[in-house]
Enzyme design. Sequence first.
Site, PDB file in Angstrom:
ATOM      1  N   GLU A 208      12.606   8.197   6.824  1.00  0.00           N
ATOM      2  CA  GLU A 208      12.755   7.053   6.218  1.00  0.00           C
ATOM      3  C   GLU A 208      14.609   7.811   7.131  1.00  0.00           C
ATOM      4  OE1 GLU A 208      10.839   4.369   4.414  1.00  0.00           O
ATOM      5  OE2 GLU A 208      12.744   4.214   5.197  1.00  0.00           O
TER       6      GLU A 208
ATOM      7  N   HIS B 154      16.869  -2.522   9.388  1.00  0.00           N
ATOM      8  CA  HIS B 154      15.906  -1.297   8.627  1.00  0.00           C
ATOM      9  C   HIS B 154      14.579  -0.786   9.123  1.00  0.00           C
ATOM     10  CE1 HIS B 154      15.011   2.518   6.204  1.00  0.00           C
ATOM     11  NE2 HIS B 154      13.925   1.509   5.692  1.00  0.00           N
ATOM     12  N   GLU B 155      13.534  -2.553   8.967  1.00  0.00           N
ATOM     13  CA  GLU B 155      12.020  -2.296   9.199  1.00  0.00           C
ATOM     14  C   GLU B 155      11.553  -3.047  10.422  1.00  0.00           C
ATOM     15  OE1 GLU B 155      12.417  -2.713   4.684  1.00  0.00           O
ATOM     16  OE2 GLU B 155      11.116  -2.131   7.028  1.00  0.00           O
TER      17      GLU B 155
ATOM     18  N   CYS C 128       0.893  -1.315  -0.355  1.00  0.00           N
ATOM     19  CA  CYS C 128      -0.385   0.234  -0.085  1.00  0.00           C
ATOM     20  C   CYS C 128       0.483   1.545  -0.499  1.00  0.00           C
ATOM     21  CB  CYS C 128      -0.632  -0.566   1.517  1.00  0.00           C
ATOM     22  SG  CYS C 128      -2.190  -1.063   1.162  1.00  0.00           S
TER      23      CYS C 128
ATOM     24  N   LYS D 191      15.319  -2.068  -6.563  1.00  0.00           N
ATOM     25  CA  LYS D 191      16.938  -1.144  -6.166  1.00  0.00           C
ATOM     26  C   LYS D 191      17.962  -2.354  -7.404  1.00  0.00           C
ATOM     27  CE  LYS D 191      19.746  -1.082  -2.633  1.00  0.00           C
ATOM     28  NZ  LYS D 191      20.192  -1.754  -1.022  1.00  0.00           N
TER      29      LYS D 191
ATOM     30  N   GLY E  97      13.055  -3.969  -0.888  1.00  0.00           N
ATOM     31  CA  GLY E  97      13.981  -4.848  -0.119  1.00  0.00           C
ATOM     32  C   GLY E  97      12.894  -5.553   1.332  1.00  0.00           C
ATOM     33  N   GLY E  98      12.445  -4.462   1.488  1.00  0.00           N
ATOM     34  CA  GLY E  98      11.612  -4.749   2.316  1.00  0.00           C
ATOM     35  C   GLY E  98      10.360  -3.810   2.635  1.00  0.00           C
ATOM     36  N   MET E  99       9.523  -3.634   3.811  1.00  0.00           N
ATOM     37  CA  MET E  99       8.325  -3.355   4.749  1.00  0.00           C
ATOM     38  C   MET E  99       7.736  -3.407   5.362  1.00  0.00           C
ATOM     39  SD  MET E  99       6.910  -0.465   2.873  1.00  0.00           S
ATOM     40  CE  MET E  99       5.378   0.057   4.464  1.00  0.00           C
ATOM     41  N   GLU E 100       7.823  -2.198   5.866  1.00  0.00           N
ATOM     42  CA  GLU E 100       7.465  -2.329   8.072  1.00  0.00           C
ATOM     43  C   GLU E 100       6.066  -2.481   8.028  1.00  0.00           C
ATOM     44  OE1 GLU E 100       8.477   0.531   5.558  1.00  0.00           O
ATOM     45  OE2 GLU E 100       7.541   2.494   6.088  1.00  0.00           O
TER      46      GLU E 100
ATOM     47  N   HIS F  33      11.575   0.636  12.063  1.00  0.00           N
ATOM     48  CA  HIS F  33      10.526   1.321  11.564  1.00  0.00           C
ATOM     49  C   HIS F  33       9.760   1.482  12.726  1.00  0.00           C
ATOM     50  CE1 HIS F  33      10.842   3.502   7.928  1.00  0.00           C
ATOM     51  NE2 HIS F  33      11.039   2.746   7.440  1.00  0.00           N
TER      52      HIS F  33
ATOM     53  N   TYR G 286      16.153   9.089   1.931  1.00  0.00           N
ATOM     54  CA  TYR G 286      16.538   7.755   3.114  1.00  0.00           C
ATOM     55  C   TYR G 286      18.298   8.361   3.294  1.00  0.00           C
ATOM     56  CZ  TYR G 286      13.035   4.383   1.655  1.00  0.00           C
ATOM     57  OH  TYR G 286      12.075   3.744   1.354  1.00  0.00           O
TER      58      TYR G 286
ATOM     59  N   ASP H 245       5.107   7.412  -6.476  1.00  0.00           N
ATOM     60  CA  ASP H 245       6.469   6.131  -6.633  1.00  0.00           C
ATOM     61  C   ASP H 245       7.675   6.575  -7.760  1.00  0.00           C
ATOM     62  OD1 ASP H 245       3.086   4.445  -7.192  1.00  0.00           O
ATOM     63  OD2 ASP H 245       4.713   4.037  -5.566  1.00  0.00           O
TER      64      ASP H 245
END
Length: 609
Positions: free
Chosen positions: A321, A298-299, A135, A560, A268-271, A302, A386, A378
Amino acid sequence: MVPVTDPSSFASLAKCTTRHLNLTLHVDFERRAIKGIVALTVEVLEDKCSSLTLDTKDLQINQVKANGQQLKFALGAKHSFNGTPLEISLPFDLSRGQHVIVEVTYETSPRASALQWLTPAQTAGKKHPYLFSQCQATHCRSMIPCQDTPSVKHTYYAQVSVPKELVALMSAVGDGQEPDPQDSKRTIYRFRQAVPIPSYLVAVVVGALDSREIGPRSRVWSEKELVEQAAYEFAKTEDMLKIAEDLVGPYVWEQYDIVVLPPSFPYGGMENPCLTYATPTLLCLICAVCCPLQVIAHEIAHSWTGNLVTTKSWEHFWLNEGHTVYLERMIAKSLENEQYRQFKAIGGWKELQEAVKLFGERNPLTNLVPSLKEVDTDAAFSFVPYEKGFALLYHLEELVGGSDVFMKFIRYYIQRYAYASVNTDEWKNCLFTYFRDKGDVLKKVDWDGWMNTPGMPPVPFLPSQAKEEDLASFSEADLKPLSSTQLTEFLTLLLLKDPLPLTHVKRMQEVYNLNSIKNCEIRFRYSEMPDVWLRLCVRARWEEAVPLAFKMATEQGRLKYTRPLFRELHEFEKYRQEAVDTYLQHRAAMHPVTAALVGRDLKVEQPHK
Ligand SMILES: CC/C=C\C/C=C\C[C@@H](O)/C=C/C=C/C=C\[C@@H](O)CCCC(=O)O
Ligand SMILES: [Zn+2]
């Protein structure tokens, strides 16, 4: 109170705010649609409130009710990327402080930008379909009609009906499951999120999922083919949670699970709270990448910066970030040492240089606080929030007396704004209030240069250990003992320079003694930095590297890696058409955001929606 505005949302934010969502979702894989009922508990913020507006995107709205009564509603004009406002008329005027429950019955589109529907062939197990949502930033509105802005925070309760052979997960704590009374071939999973969150953190995953316990409050989830490897890679999760709690206070979310998604996941990830998403590229099975723990750190960070203290709009994304990267590197320092933090910071500075070079140093999207009016979030996304954010916080750390001193401010800032949404002015006031005895020092900061000026920061990042020129002066003998992380940073540095001559790149193969490896696949992958090394080789016009660059660009979908590889191949004149043809061939199987952004990079028209 200053009315909240968010240029990326049509919702009526001054009139009312959402306090709770009750979601009833029915996931239909055959039709690639979610049939939903959302009951929004809305608090009225101003007198004589007779209507409210929600964000939607490609949703079919079937009916709207309040207190059991049908309400009039109308969909407004469709925006090119921000969706369609849904205006709901209330049958009576409401006064400030009153609450109303508005129930919307709707259905998502197969093209919903928040959702990726995968066929069994696109999964590891090849037997069952798979669905996951993403989302952030403004895609929740394609999954749920809502106030789709990070300035609004709400709790949620959800029940999700899925085929009984599949498992459903959400960004919440599980609250049991039972056979669907409407259909014995389906199961209903229940979830509760008792901590108020912004809409971008609502998440759902449905697939043939297995799990392993990796800590007292953590499980790792994935298809069964990956679950043992995932449990191994993320074994340090509880250690990092404890380090973070020592740094910034208690973890308020109860559960901290990780779900490893299919390779098409664009990040890479989403928190997502209670359920961090992770790309399978962290598992060294698809394309080895350095530091899987860095992404999880990182996550985890968050959970405080971003999920507990949240940016008020995407123009202040750096608050999420920049603080999270700062905290992530403090976790890394606790796990390793200060030199390692410095080295990761050097890598971050290179990422920032590459991001500024890509956007253009005069592009206002390289401002730390850009205007996003009529800007697709986006398309605005980059490593600038970051790494320019981190660079500012590191600069302030040096001014106020070091990381121990500055971490105490970060802890204070989190406690002061926990459960709230903030903007840069509020953050700055908090900084000056906390360091009231250092006002003279803080007043000398070039705030306009940092916040509202495009390009690189006004103050360069000078690590306290190795300087940039030290890296460039490494000789062959020096490079050999470098860790793979250090080698990654060194090669990233080379990407920022002019293209290396082919002779140099081949020489580098020798330096790393890769020529002894006959297998082309391994030779170019060089374990830790497959995308960086491949991009250097393609940029040097080494044709032997091209097939593997295409392979890496299409076998996983992390933006990335995928975007820079497609850009590099498109730049190679001889392979430009092949880059376009390969993109067109894979577009249907790509995540919608990946398909849109790579298509924009290659200047390929998007199919009409
Ligand atoms: C100024 C920028 C304004 C808005 C951007 C906000 C969100 C953009 C949207 O595209 C979503 C981004 C999601 C990112 C998720 C994870 C990242 O933290 C890590 C991405 C890099 C990686 O793959 O490691
Ligand atoms: Zn992040």
